[in-house]
Scaffold this active site. Structure first.
Site, PDB file in Angstrom:
ATOM      1  N   ARG A 169       0.819  -1.218   0.000  1.00 47.14           N
ATOM      2  CA  ARG A 169       0.000   0.000   0.000  1.00 47.14           C
ATOM      3  C   ARG A 169       0.853   1.267   0.000  1.00 47.14           C
ATOM      4  NH1 ARG A 169      -3.522   2.969   4.115  1.00 47.14           N
ATOM      5  NH2 ARG A 169      -5.406   3.602   2.977  1.00 47.14           N
ATOM      6  N   ILE A 183      -7.234   7.518  -0.942  1.00 50.12           N
ATOM      7  CA  ILE A 183      -7.090   6.065  -1.018  1.00 50.12           C
ATOM      8  C   ILE A 183      -7.938   5.507   0.120  1.00 50.12           C
ATOM      9  CG2 ILE A 183      -4.967   6.157   0.368  1.00 50.12           C
ATOM     10  CD1 ILE A 183      -4.018   3.635  -1.033  1.00 50.12           C
ATOM     11  N   SER A 184      -8.795   4.543  -0.199  1.00 50.76           N
ATOM     12  CA  SER A 184      -9.763   4.058   0.784  1.00 50.76           C
ATOM     13  C   SER A 184      -9.089   3.391   1.980  1.00 50.76           C
ATOM     14  CB  SER A 184     -10.723   3.059   0.134  1.00 50.76           C
ATOM     15  OG  SER A 184     -11.578   3.700  -0.783  1.00 50.76           O
ATOM     16  N   GLN A 185      -9.763   3.442   3.100  1.00 53.43           N
ATOM     17  CA  GLN A 185      -9.366   2.728   4.312  1.00 53.43           C
ATOM     18  C   GLN A 185      -9.221   1.237   3.989  1.00 53.43           C
ATOM     19  OE1 GLN A 185     -12.618   2.678   7.015  1.00 53.43           O
ATOM     20  NE2 GLN A 185     -11.484   1.748   8.703  1.00 53.43           N
ATOM     21  N   PRO A 186      -8.141   0.582   4.417  1.00 47.39           N
ATOM     22  CA  PRO A 186      -7.963  -0.845   4.126  1.00 47.39           C
ATOM     23  C   PRO A 186      -9.154  -1.713   4.526  1.00 47.39           C
ATOM     24  CG  PRO A 186      -5.911   0.059   4.930  1.00 47.39           C
ATOM     25  CD  PRO A 186      -6.932   1.150   5.057  1.00 47.39           C
TER      26      PRO A 186
END
EC number: 2.1.1.77
Length: 211
Positions: A33, A59-62
């Site tokens: 990431r 960038i989206s939260q994992p």
């Protein structure tokens, strides 16, 4: 900051939050990431949080990447998935290791060009990109077994429903402002079933491509 120990802490957190699909966890564990964020934010890459990537996008939260991927795969393997909102390319990279082919649509050309470079660097070559309006999807290559939308829509775009194959699954955040819900929509024999899965927070799904 990008050590295996740091990644394992993230995986442990995802498990604690309820992610149970081992394939999804394995792919997130091995996907770097930190390559999908600016160098200045690389030390935060394995925190379970969204991070800015420019152009007023994130960038989206994992956890959300894992959750949406898990929902998409819940009925079994998929061979053809459309992603609306390439963004940094992180969700794209995760999907490309879970399904046969990914068709990714992004309206901001600068973001998509950089995402392409990252996927080439990682030798992920089963992704095809389109620069265009996510509200329209990619009708020329429809239907899709799965569709994932990484920005919140005020309503479910009819074009995306039309491009969903029988039995196909659409994972999409729907709402406006502070009131957003993650939805799973499945194309059944006699229409669509809709399942509301809880509150989320995404950037808006906007119209029109930007060079």
């Amino acid at each position: 900051m990008t050590s295996q120990r740091t990644r394992e802490r993230l995986i442990q957190r995802l498990c604690e939050e309820g992610i149970a699909n081992q394939r999804v966890l394995d792919v997130i564990r091995k996907t770097p990431r930190h390559l999908f964020v600016d160098e200045a934010l690389a030390h935060r890459a394995y925190e379970d949080t969204a991070l800015p990537i420019g152009h007023n996008q994130t960038i989206s939260q994992p956890y959300m990447v894992a959750r949406m991927s898990e929902l998409l795969l819940a009925a079994g393997p998929l061979d053809k998935v459309m992603e609306i909102g390439t963004g940094s390319g992180y969700q794209t990279a995760v999907l490309s290791q879970l399904v046969e082919r990914v068709f990714s649509v992004e309206r901001i050309k600068g973001l998509q060009d950089r995402a392409k470079e990252r996927l080439v660097e990682l030798n992920l070559r089963n992704v095809v990109f389109r620069w265009g309006d996510g509200w329209e999807g990619w009708p020329a290559l429809a239907p899709y077994n799965g569709i994932i939308v990484t920005a919140v829509a005020t309503d479910v775009p009819q074009a995306l429903l039309d491009q969903l194959a029988p039995g196909g699954r659409l994972v999409i955040p729907v709402g406006a402002g502070e009131v957003q819900q993650l939805m799973l929509i499945i194309r059944e024999e006699n229409g669509f079933s809709r399942h509301v899965l809880g509150a989320v927070r995404f950037v808006p799904l906007l119209n029109g491509p930007i060079a």
